[in-house]
Design an enzyme around this catalytic site. Structure first.
Site, mmCIF file in Angstrom:
data_model
loop_
_atom_site.group_PDB
_atom_site.id
_atom_site.type_symbol
_atom_site.label_atom_id
_atom_site.label_comp_id
_atom_site.label_asym_id
_atom_site.label_seq_id
_atom_site.Cartn_x
_atom_site.Cartn_y
_atom_site.Cartn_z
ATOM 1 N N CYS A 84 -0.149 8.632 9.828
ATOM 2 C CA CYS A 84 0.511 8.075 10.808
ATOM 3 C C CYS A 84 -0.677 7.844 11.968
ATOM 4 C CB CYS A 84 1.320 9.169 11.591
ATOM 5 S SG CYS A 84 3.020 8.906 11.124
ATOM 6 N N PRO A 85 -0.579 6.677 12.871
ATOM 7 C CA PRO A 85 0.524 5.839 13.005
ATOM 8 C C PRO A 85 0.700 4.722 12.091
ATOM 9 C CG PRO A 85 -1.011 4.995 14.433
ATOM 10 C CD PRO A 85 -1.763 6.288 13.647
#
Lengths: 81, 380
Positions: free
Chosen positions: A18-19
């Site tokens: 992530c992201p």
């Protein structure tokens, strides 16, 4: 039991932190028709929380998260607009 | 003026000047064993007991209820496991919230491996524990202890401690309250049976924690026997550190009404300004019912580590609950339990004396920083 809608698009974000899975989802959700489902395949534990949180922030619908046999999840998102 | 804006008071508040003064003086006169019976020892004993009285007063306790530990984490470990041990004939069930400090959750893990049971009560989107579920859990037969923090350490949301304490009292269950984030900043909510705190979070030195056990609460240390600190905490007391901790608590509490209100306004300003100047930002936690010094936010599509690095370069010391910044590579259990965005996460926690100009500079540089990181990641 609710039936799992067949995704119109599957985004393979396995191995991505992530992201990045969220960025991929935000980009590609517009490729599917309204009310269609996108499946995000991800194994970063952050994605398990962040995809539903993104849906809440962006007013899309988190349909469900399903464990993958090889680890990680298929996180289903319905395009709302 | 310092070049770095220190915005990580929730990790550690800088040493209060009065604590520094007390520490230096006590190092010279408070080094002897307070348990012995000669001049220097009596001096150390006197300093220790004076500090105990002051800390007790500030926390709303009796001096004989207060024990000093080597950290807030140790206070929690001893408090949780000692109370469970003391009440093991009543039952072996422990109730906690999902957003407690890791020291509570890990103590619960030890209890579980030892054959006990743990119920972890969930929180809402602001991080506040579900009070009805908590009260129901406490009412379950065999509940030996419940734990709840005063304020969450990552998002600042205040917990309904007084209400939880009332539910505990109705069922005769002791409540351990972890006051690490608010002791010295806010009054301690009523109703606790066991209270824990950490001196370096209120401007005292590291190496001093506080464990307060209300008279009448069954408590038995699970560690090898030791006569120090009413048999609750093993080992020779850190008298100079304890003296400094008491001085810091007294000073911090005396100025709290004014200074914490000022800090809270700055936090309010950050909360209000961020969504106006940064696109796709989620400001996390309760906007009103919160600790004065903490504000947390997550920036969509932003790598938390990259943001921390940029902030560090620009002279801002902050922390993050994003997984990329954790040694475990897992996001913070608090953010997970709340169901909020865990990536691009920044916690700002303001120390006493923080200048409004530093906060303004933060708000001025952050938007461009976020924009650049998003651009580099290819976010349109």
């Amino acid at each position: 039991m609710t039936e799992v809608t067949q995704p119109a698009l599957t985004i393979d974000a396995l191995g991505k932190k992530c992201p990045i899975p969220i960025i991929m989802l935000a980009e590609q959700i517009n490729y599917v028709p309204l009310n269609a489902v996108v499946a995000v395949l991800a194994d970063d534990p952050a994605a398990y929380t962040d995809v539903p949180a993104w849906c809440r922030l962006k007013s899309h619908r988190h349909v469900g998260s399903y464990e993958l046999p090889e680890g990680g999840w298929a996180i289903h998102v319905r395009r709302n607009y | 003026m310092s070049l770095v804006a220190y915005f990580d008071a929730a990790s550690s508040e800088p040493l209060h000047p009065q604590a520094r003064e007390a520490l230096l003086a006590a190092i010279d006169v408070g080094w002897a064993d307070p348990a012995r019976l000669y001049g220097q020892a009596r001096r150390a004993h006197l300093l220790l007991e004076q500090a105990r009285t002051e800390v007790a007063e500030a926390l709303g306790a009796r001096p004989d209820e207060v024990s000093f530990t080597s950290s807030g984490t140790q206070a929690v470990h001893l408090g949780v496991l000692g109370t469970l041990h003391g009440r093991r004939r009543t039952g072996r069930h422990l109730v906690t919230s999902a957003v407690e400090h890791s020291s509570v959750l890990h103590a619960g893990g030890v209890h579980e491996r030892d054959g006990g049971t743990v119920e972890t009560v969930g929180v809402d989107l602001t991080g506040r524990v579900d009070l009805d579920t908590f009260a129901a859990a406490v009412g379950r037969p065999g509940t030996a202890l419940a734990c709840l923090q005063t304020a969450n350490h990552e998002v600042g949301t205040l917990q309904p401690v007084a209400e939880a304490a009332a539910a505990c009292r109705a069922h005769g269950v002791p409540l351990l309250v972890d006051a690490a984030q608010t002791a010295g900043r806010m009054p301690i909510p009523p109703g606790w049976s066991v209270l824990t705190a950490s001196a370096h979070k209120w401007g005292g030195p590291a190496g001093v924690g506080v464990l307060v056990v209300r008279k009448g609460t069954r408590f038995r240390s699970f560690l090898p026997e030791d006569e120090r600190e009413r048999r609750r905490v093993p080992g020779f007391e850190n008298v100079p550190g304890i003296v400094a901790a008491a001085a810091a608590l007294r000073a911090m509490a005396a100025e709290a009404a004014q200074e914490q209100a000022r800090i809270s306004e700055l936090v309010g300003k950050i909360r209000e300004t961020l969504p106006k100047v940064v696109e796709d930002v989620e400001v996390i936690g309760d906007p009103d019912d919160r600790a004065p010094h903490i504000v947390t936010f997550s920036c969509l599509y932003v790598d938390g580590e990259a943001l921390l690095t940029e902030l560090d370069k620009a002279g801002f010391a902050v922390s993050s609950g994003s997984s990329c910044t954790a040694s475990t590579l897992r996001p913070s259990h608090v953010l997970e339990a709340m169901g909020v965005l865990t990536h691009g996460n920044v916690r700002v926690s303001l120390p006493r004396g923080v200048s409004a100009a530093e906060v303004d500079r933060f708000l001025a540089v952050l938007p461009e920083m976020v924009r650049r990181i998003r651009q580099d990641a290819g976010v349109a």
